[in-house]
Design a protein around this motif. Structure first.
Motif, PDB file in Angstrom:
ATOM      1  N   ALA A  81      12.207   4.366  -8.415  1.00  0.00           N
ATOM      2  CA  ALA A  81      12.810   4.533  -7.903  1.00  0.00           C
ATOM      3  C   ALA A  81      13.279   6.013  -7.971  1.00  0.00           C
ATOM      4  N   ARG A  82      14.445   6.350  -9.018  1.00  0.00           N
ATOM      5  CA  ARG A  82      15.095   7.612  -9.081  1.00  0.00           C
ATOM      6  C   ARG A  82      14.164   8.696 -10.226  1.00  0.00           C
ATOM      7  N   HIS A  83      12.169   7.994 -10.817  1.00  0.00           N
ATOM      8  CA  HIS A  83      11.535   9.158  -9.986  1.00  0.00           C
ATOM      9  C   HIS A  83      11.246   9.608  -9.012  1.00  0.00           C
ATOM     10  N   ARG A  84      10.819   9.069  -7.465  1.00  0.00           N
ATOM     11  CA  ARG A  84       9.622   8.478  -6.821  1.00  0.00           C
ATOM     12  C   ARG A  84      10.551   9.522  -6.085  1.00  0.00           C
ATOM     13  N   GLY A  85      12.504   9.546  -6.313  1.00  0.00           N
ATOM     14  CA  GLY A  85      13.429  10.656  -5.689  1.00  0.00           C
ATOM     15  C   GLY A  85      13.328  11.953  -6.143  1.00  0.00           C
TER      16      GLY A  85
END
Length: 267
Positions: A81-85
């Motif tokens: 989720a962090r990376h996609r953000g």
């Protein structure tokens, strides 16, 4: 907004972003990503900026992610989720910004730093610059869009070589491969980038925005689809005050004031 990890200046319609963590070779952190997100959003709507330069402070462009700041307590889903953000907040806005972006690479562009440079519209490199897809060295997959961007620039086979071997590519080889547009003496890097940016900033901002958008889409569309987009873009361009200014300036044998025409058209 006051920035802790960036410097930002606007002069003559050119916005210059400087990654400003020189002691860490401008390695990225969540704070830097947040500040880039906010700054790119501001630039996107700033009528006084027609072209952007992205560079690094000190002796490096960007050393990639700051491994000292990594978050080891995240679950795989949280990490995803962090990376996609980051991709949604930084990579996509940088790649699709409707203003040309020049990466002025002053030193090492490593890992994510390499791919941030690739997300710009083209690269001017110091003779001291180098480029490394370093992910294989730490058991990672290239991120920040590298798997998409690198193959578009140098072809899939060469991209595989650089990703699998994680070898250093110096500035002149990077130019030969097509990664870099120009290599210049180190002390002339920003001067050259600003000269190129000035010529871009003097052009029609509307035409530049549409040209960049269509070129970014071109490799994923059929000729039929591209010609349809082109017909719409050309029609819009004919209706802009910038086009009227361009024709009038041609008739009067003077340099067109596209930015002034665009500003008048908004009133």
């Amino acid at each position: 907004m006051t920035y802790q990890t960036l410097l930002y200046d606007v002069t003559d319609r050119i916005g210059t972003i400087t990654l400003n963590r020189p002691d860490a070779m401008n390695a990225t952190t969540d704070e830097m990503y947040y500040e880039l997100k906010m700054l790119l959003a501001d630039i996107a709507i700033d009528r006084d900026v027609s072209c952007v330069i992205l560079t690094g402070a000190g002796r490096g462009f960007c050393a990639g992610a700051d491994l000292k700041a990594r978050k080891d307590d995240m679950t795989p889903l949280e990490r995803r989720a962090r990376h996609r953000g980051i991709l949604k907040d930084i990579l996509e806005p940088l790649f699709s910004l409707e203003k040309p972006v020049i990466a002025a690479v002053n030193g090492a562009a490593v890992g994510a730093g390499f791919n941030i440079a690739l997300a710009c519209d083209f690269i001017i490199a110091s003779e001291q610059a180098s480029f490394i897809q370093a992910f294989a060295r730490v058991g990672l997959v290239p991120d920040l869009g590298g798997l998409y961007l690198l193959g578009r620039v140098i072809g899939i086979n060469k991209a595989k070589e650089l990703c699998f071997t994680a070898r250093k590519v110096l500035a002149e080889e990077a130019k030969t491969l097509g990664i870099v547009n120009h290599v210049v003496p180190h002390d002339q890097l920003l001067q050259e980038a600003r000269a190129v940016a000035a010529s871009i900033a003097a052009a029609s901002p509307t035409a530049a925005a549409m040209t960049k958008t269509l070129l970014n889409k071109a490799s994923n569309l059929t000729l039929d689809q591209m010609l349809e987009y082109e017909s719409y873009a050309t029609t819009v361009a004919f209706l802009t005050p910038e086009y009227e200014e361009g024709v009038q300036a041609f008739r009067e044998k003077r340099t067109p004031d596209f930015a002034g025409a665009a500003a008048k058209g908004r009133r």
